[in-house]
Design an enzyme around this catalytic site. Structure first.
Site, mmCIF file in Angstrom:
data_model
loop_
_atom_site.group_PDB
_atom_site.id
_atom_site.type_symbol
_atom_site.label_atom_id
_atom_site.label_comp_id
_atom_site.label_asym_id
_atom_site.label_seq_id
_atom_site.Cartn_x
_atom_site.Cartn_y
_atom_site.Cartn_z
ATOM 1 N N GLU A 41 71.236 0.628 86.956
ATOM 2 C CA GLU A 41 69.969 0.102 87.461
ATOM 3 C C GLU A 41 69.753 0.611 88.889
ATOM 4 O OE1 GLU A 41 67.805 -4.263 88.033
ATOM 5 O OE2 GLU A 41 69.995 -4.124 88.139
ATOM 6 N N LYS A 116 61.262 -3.782 83.201
ATOM 7 C CA LYS A 116 62.096 -4.983 83.172
ATOM 8 C C LYS A 116 61.257 -6.232 82.954
ATOM 9 C CE LYS A 116 65.836 -7.053 85.980
ATOM 10 N NZ LYS A 116 66.522 -6.938 87.303
ATOM 11 N N CYS A 150 69.741 -5.332 83.265
ATOM 12 C CA CYS A 150 70.483 -6.306 84.063
ATOM 13 C C CYS A 150 70.163 -7.755 83.674
ATOM 14 C CB CYS A 150 70.239 -6.039 85.544
ATOM 15 S SG CYS A 150 71.496 -6.767 86.648
#
Length: 261
Positions: A41, A116, A150
């Site tokens: 990331e 995301k 994540c």
């Protein structure tokens, strides 16, 4: 398909330095036979939320991924802060904030993006980044690849939603060391409950804000077995994934059809 996760440190907010450090690591992964290479990331900046950290779609980080993918004839992915083409010139409004964007570049110049879904509110990411809208699945040969990023790992429902069309989940991260057991456990849990491969690629080193990371990158089988693991140093983890194994696991243990909701 052979997949490699490059577990690496990141030079804080210095794209050029990170490109220079990562290029030979990508080459090393390719030398190990990888056809798909995963970086962490925010591989080019670190998990910085500084004003102005965003770059345009097709900016330097995306161009690095595309150039490396073309040079080596592989797929290459990682995340970077990108301001969408439709953001316009609306000043300081929400539309000018970047997404935490996973960019997956193909050897033929193809580029796919996933944004995301869950900004990390505990660290204030929701104030500096826009949230994405939906999962994205990419077909690479006979392999169906779905990336998440994540903090998304904590939300089983989005993995469930994508499961019927997914053979392997990619999860690049900047996951902090105090919660490393959560990272390790959730990667395995997502593989077991969805009967799919999970590739987790976490950074190592100390971020510019002082956050420590110890890696623990790993590749997990559809049965939850650890196919490749790493500890707290820069390294590359490599494993072969096979969509036929996903199909066989789901045929042998027909758990997904029993899922409700």
């Amino acid at each position: 398909m052979r997949i490699a996760a490059v577990q690496h440190d990141i030079v804080w907010e210095d794209r050029d330095a990170n490109f220079a450090r990562l290029a030979p690591k990508v080459a090393q992964a390719v030398g190990a036979g990888a056809e798909l290479v995963l970086l962490s990331e925010t591989f080019s900046t670190g998990f910085s939320m500084a004003p102005g950290i965003g770059e345009p779609e097709g900016g330097p980080s995306s161009r690095f991924l595309s150039a490396q993918a073309a040079e080596h004839g592989v797929w290459l992915g990682g995340t970077c802060p990108e301001i969408a083409d439709d953001a316009g010139g609306a000043g300081e409004g929400t539309s000018t904030l970047p997404y935490n964007s996973f960019v997956l570049a193909g050897p033929d110049g193809t580029v796919h993006r996933y944004r995301k879904l869950h900004p990390f509110t505990h660290a204030g990411e929701h104030e500096r980044f826009r949230a994405g809208e939906k999962p994205v699945t990419v077909q690479i040969g006979d392999l169906r690849v779905t990336p998440f990023i994540c903090y998304d790992l904590r939300f089983a429902n989005v993995f469930w939603q994508a499961a019927p069309d997914t053979d392997v989940y990619l999860v690049p991260a900047n996951w902090p060391s105090p919660r490393r057991s959560h990272w390790q456990t959730l990667l395995v849990a997502r593989a077991i409950e969805n009967q799919a491969y999970v590739v987790g690629c976490n950074r190592v080193g100390t971020a510019g804000d002082g956050t420590e990371h110890v890696g623990d990158s790993r590749i997990v089988s559809p049965m939850g077995e650890l196919l490749a693991t790493a500890a707290g140093v820069e390294t590359i983890v490599v494993a072969d994934v096979d969509p036929a194994e996903v199909s066989a696991t789901r045929d042998r243990l027909r758990f997904l059809p029993d899922r409700r909701g």
